[in-house]
Design an enzyme around this catalytic site. Structure first.
Site, PDB file in Angstrom:
ATOM      1  N   ARG A   1       0.834  -1.207   0.000  1.00  0.00           N
ATOM      2  CA  ARG A   1       0.000   0.000   0.000  1.00  0.00           C
ATOM      3  C   ARG A   1       0.867   1.255   0.000  1.00  0.00           C
ATOM      4  NH1 ARG A   1      -4.772   1.742   4.342  1.00  0.00           N
ATOM      5  NH2 ARG A   1      -5.121   3.812   3.458  1.00  0.00           N
TER       6      ARG A   1
ATOM      7  N   ASN B   1     -10.602  -4.313  -1.356  1.00  0.00           N
ATOM      8  CA  ASN B   1     -10.519  -3.311  -2.418  1.00  0.00           C
ATOM      9  C   ASN B   1      -9.594  -3.743  -3.547  1.00  0.00           C
ATOM     10  OD1 ASN B   1     -12.238  -1.174  -1.544  1.00  0.00           O
ATOM     11  ND2 ASN B   1     -10.760  -0.687   0.063  1.00  0.00           N
TER      12      ASN B   1
ATOM     13  N   CYS C   1     -19.090  -2.147   0.842  1.00  0.00           N
ATOM     14  CA  CYS C   1     -18.254  -0.985   1.174  1.00  0.00           C
ATOM     15  C   CYS C   1     -18.918  -0.259   2.339  1.00  0.00           C
ATOM     16  CB  CYS C   1     -18.138  -0.065  -0.040  1.00  0.00           C
ATOM     17  SG  CYS C   1     -17.106   1.403   0.221  1.00  0.00           S
TER      18      CYS C   1
ATOM     19  N   HIS D   1     -16.606   3.530  -4.697  1.00  0.00           N
ATOM     20  CA  HIS D   1     -15.726   4.685  -4.506  1.00  0.00           C
ATOM     21  C   HIS D   1     -15.911   5.748  -5.589  1.00  0.00           C
ATOM     22  CE1 HIS D   1     -12.714   2.500  -1.628  1.00  0.00           C
ATOM     23  NE2 HIS D   1     -13.966   2.486  -1.199  1.00  0.00           N
TER      24      HIS D   1
ATOM     25  N   TYR E   1     -14.500  10.140  -1.997  1.00  0.00           N
ATOM     26  CA  TYR E   1     -13.553   9.726  -3.033  1.00  0.00           C
ATOM     27  C   TYR E   1     -13.657  10.591  -4.286  1.00  0.00           C
ATOM     28  CZ  TYR E   1     -12.198   5.554  -0.477  1.00  0.00           C
ATOM     29  OH  TYR E   1     -11.687   4.702   0.468  1.00  0.00           O
TER      30      TYR E   1
END
Length: 424
Positions: A90, A144, A164, A194, A244
């Protein structure tokens, strides 16, 4: 009822356990299996899970295993909450896109594509093993990028639903501002994972009074602050975008901001170290307050509600999920995965059926169509590999869209993900 959690060693898991304990009447879990290859973390979190259930007098049994096939055998539902490559991957996703002047984020843009490429093959392998061990089990994906991963699962014929926490988080915030119970707030939630907008905030249900205009008039500053967008943007749109959307509506501002502070991955990694130290305390028998800062707020409530409805127990009939479009948004293919309100509990147990959605303004349909096209190419790259497919997915993304950026990002993506992409 038996539930299995793949990625059970996650620091999220105590949030999930707390939800199972509090909402036992909605979802009566008799056995919960935590599955994870990280033995030390798994045992730590498994022990805490048992203490949380004991504190709340829950009779359910918690077991831990590194054996996926054994763990999912006989499960009624399997929850996926894994992170291929961990926080280290990440961190890379949030860093190297910035070198090209693009957003570095784990679920959208180039970083989101990298995560999809790492994740889809792993999830599909897990799902095939679930199908062999428990062919009737539902797979609930919280991993995700949820939209792309859910589409991969559905295309492969799995009984899968994407989940989500954005919608439930907004529902809870709006309910507090309106002084209503969360169950009395229904969102007209439309878009892709998102990439969603709240077109209405209704009292009581899908046909209730729309409270959104009054909400924005009275509490626009508070809503805008939560979404990290200017109040004027909300007023001009007349809707509440997901936070987002900031990556799209304020891209250059976000890139400048990300270059001046530690990455979210670094913050989360430090928080996880603190959480694991807390979890190691044998006297801890509830989720610590610090967990609320980790992310995934209300994840447990959403997961319990969804699993209960899918499995014919309690749970709310209508919930926000990721599922096949099937004509819901007529400008998208039927096999696109959309994030909308859907009737989850169906007579034949076949899974979510999206509710009708009003005709959308081109301001929204254009971006939804654009990102859906990117997701098509991203899934193709995840399934078949190849630098050219990666390049085309990057070129198609509305946050990139220039061939020189796509070239540079493709090189960086492959360089940073070789250990996770056998074809790279």
């Amino acid at each position: 009822m038996k539930l299995a959690v793949v990625g059970g060693g996650s620091t999220y898991t105590p949030e999930l356990i707390d939800g199972f304990a509090r909402l036992r009447d909605t979802l009566p879990v008799s056995e919960l299996v935590l599955i994870d290859p990280a033995t030390e973390r798994l045992e730590l979190i498994g022990a805490l899970a048992r203490r949380i259930l004991a504190r709340q007098d829950h009779a359910g049994k918690v077991t831990t295993t590194t054996d996926l096939d054994a763990g999912v055998a006989g499960a009624d539902a399997v929850l996926l909450q894994l992170r291929v490559g961990g926080q280290a991957a990440r961190l890379q996703d949030e860093t190297w896109p910035l070198e090209c002047g693009c957003v570095g984020q784990e679920t959208t843009g180039a970083g989101g594509l990298a995560k999809a490429l790492r994740t889809v093959p792993v999830v599909l392998d897990i799902a095939e093993r679930v199908r062999r061990a428990s062919p009737d089990a539902w797979i609930i994906d919280f991993t995700n990028p949820v939209g792309i991963v859910t589409r991969a699962l559905l295309r492969a014929g799995h009984r899968a639903v994407g989940l989500c926490n954005v919608a439930i988080g907004l529902q809870r915030k709006f309910a507090a501002l309106l002084d209503l119970a969360p169950s009395d707030v229904h969102l007209d939630h439309v878009g892709l994972n998102h990439l969603t907008w709240e077109l209405g905030v209704r009292r009581g249900g899908p046909d209730g009074e729309d409270l959104l205009p009054g909400l924005l008039a009275a509490h626009g500053e508070a809503v805008a602050s939560d979404l990290r967008l200017p109040r004027a943007v909300l007023d001009r749109l007349g809707v509440a975008p997901s936070y987002y959307l900031r990556y799209f509506y304020s891209h250059d501002e976000v890139v400048r901001e990300l270059g001046t502070k530690p990455s979210r991955a670094a913050e989360v990694a430090a928080m996880e170290r603190e959480l694991l130290a807390l979890y190691a305390d044998p006297g801890l028998d509830e989720k610590p307050a610090l967990l609320a800062k980790r992310g995934g707020a209300f994840y447990s409530e959403a997961a319990v509600d969804l699993a209960a409805a899918l499995l014919g127990g309690g749970g709310t009939d209508v919930q926000v999920v990721n599922t096949y479009n099937n004509g819901t948004l007529p400008f998208l293919p039927d096999d696109a995965v959309v994030e909308v309100q859907a009737r989850v509990r169906t007579a034949d147990g076949s899974g979510p059926v999206p509710l009708p959605v009003p005709r959308l303004d081109p301001l929204f349909t254009g971006l939804i169509s654009h990102v859906t096209a990117y997701e098509d190419l991203a899934l193709d790259a995840a399934l078949r590999g190849g630098r050219e497919r990666v390049f085309k997915a990057l070129l198609a993304h509305p946050l990139i869209g220039q061939y020189d950026l796509a070239e540079g990002l493709a090189d960086r993506l492959l360089a940073h993900n070789k250990e996770h992409l056998p074809w790279a």
